[in-house]
Design a protein around this motif. Sequence first.
Motif, PDB file in Angstrom:
ATOM      1  N   ALA A 181       4.022 -20.398 -37.841  1.00 34.02           N
ATOM      2  CA  ALA A 181       3.426 -19.507 -36.844  1.00 34.02           C
ATOM      3  C   ALA A 181       4.120 -18.143 -36.856  1.00 34.02           C
ATOM      4  CB  ALA A 181       3.517 -20.131 -35.458  1.00 34.02           C
ATOM      5  N   LEU A 182       5.437 -18.156 -36.908  1.00 34.76           N
ATOM      6  CA  LEU A 182       6.195 -16.900 -36.896  1.00 34.76           C
ATOM      7  C   LEU A 182       5.892 -16.069 -38.142  1.00 34.76           C
ATOM      8  CD1 LEU A 182       9.578 -18.312 -35.589  1.00 34.76           C
ATOM      9  CD2 LEU A 182       8.091 -16.715 -34.364  1.00 34.76           C
ATOM     10  N   LEU A 183       5.742 -16.725 -39.276  1.00 40.79           N
ATOM     11  CA  LEU A 183       5.429 -15.998 -40.511  1.00 40.79           C
ATOM     12  C   LEU A 183       4.048 -15.338 -40.458  1.00 40.79           C
ATOM     13  CD1 LEU A 183       6.865 -18.474 -43.171  1.00 40.79           C
ATOM     14  CD2 LEU A 183       7.710 -16.170 -42.652  1.00 40.79           C
ATOM     15  N   LYS A 184       3.170 -15.890 -39.616  1.00 41.12           N
ATOM     16  CA  LYS A 184       1.838 -15.307 -39.424  1.00 41.12           C
ATOM     17  C   LYS A 184       1.816 -14.265 -38.312  1.00 41.12           C
ATOM     18  CE  LYS A 184      -0.571 -19.492 -40.957  1.00 41.12           C
ATOM     19  NZ  LYS A 184      -1.425 -20.628 -40.539  1.00 41.12           N
ATOM     20  N   GLY A 185       2.976 -14.020 -37.714  1.00 37.57           N
ATOM     21  CA  GLY A 185       3.047 -13.034 -36.644  1.00 37.57           C
ATOM     22  C   GLY A 185       2.719 -13.587 -35.283  1.00 37.57           C
ATOM     23  N   ASN A 186       2.674 -14.910 -35.160  1.00 38.25           N
ATOM     24  CA  ASN A 186       2.360 -15.558 -33.894  1.00 38.25           C
ATOM     25  C   ASN A 186       3.583 -16.230 -33.302  1.00 38.25           C
ATOM     26  OD1 ASN A 186      -0.415 -14.923 -34.312  1.00 38.25           O
ATOM     27  ND2 ASN A 186      -0.614 -16.738 -35.609  1.00 38.25           N
ATOM     28  N   LYS A 187       3.491 -16.577 -32.034  1.00 40.28           N
ATOM     29  CA  LYS A 187       4.529 -17.371 -31.403  1.00 40.28           C
ATOM     30  C   LYS A 187       4.219 -18.854 -31.620  1.00 40.28           C
ATOM     31  CE  LYS A 187       7.139 -14.216 -29.444  1.00 40.28           C
ATOM     32  NZ  LYS A 187       8.583 -14.075 -29.781  1.00 40.28           N
ATOM     33  N   PRO A 188       5.252 -19.690 -31.759  1.00 39.20           N
ATOM     34  CA  PRO A 188       4.997 -21.124 -31.898  1.00 39.20           C
ATOM     35  C   PRO A 188       4.271 -21.673 -30.674  1.00 39.20           C
ATOM     36  CG  PRO A 188       7.274 -20.596 -32.472  1.00 39.20           C
ATOM     37  CD  PRO A 188       6.686 -19.363 -31.856  1.00 39.20           C
TER      38      PRO A 188
END
Length: 205
Positions: A181-188
């Motif tokens: 998720a973080l690598l996609k720019g999102n929060k877990p």
Amino acid sequence: MKTFKTILVLTVAAVVSAFTINDNGGYKVGDVASDFKLKNIDDTMVSLANYKKAKGFIVVFTCNKCPYSVANEDRLIALDKKYKEKGYPVIAINPNDPAVSSGDDFESMKVRAKEKGFTFPYLFDEGQKVYPMYGATKTPHVYILSKNKSKLIVEYIGAIDDSSRSESNVSERFVENAVDALLKGNKPTKTDTRAIGCSIKYKRS
């Protein structure tokens, strides 16, 4: 009968210890974490600031002897292999006091890392100054940090996945899902899980 009751009490206490969450004032998700400088098994001093290109870190408090830690060693190696080049290396820290936990001394850490072929730093929390700051209570206990400019943000705290002892029974991979998720720019979507393992060993006053 008395012996049976004693064994039963000790067994229950061990299970409770493995599954209990102790809130001792450490970091919470969203907090800014402090860096540290600890000795690695190659006798160099390592801090997170050394990793200039990292996007974050998978910091895991683990040790040599705890069966839960041993059961997760291959998973840590796999996590490091999968995410180090993507910017999220594994940083392992042994928080145990070797005077209390036999086999967790620095030289034994070197032996264990060589036996298992650790691909990541395995640091010794000498003086036990780092694990209380983070709030770790178990081995293993994971903290995923993301880098936001000069800050280290706590994004996830808990277990590696939902099967503490047997990888074949894993159905949800908490750390992988969080880092993806973080690598996609999102929060877990899941930021806190129960760390299951052995209690960290320290000298009681």
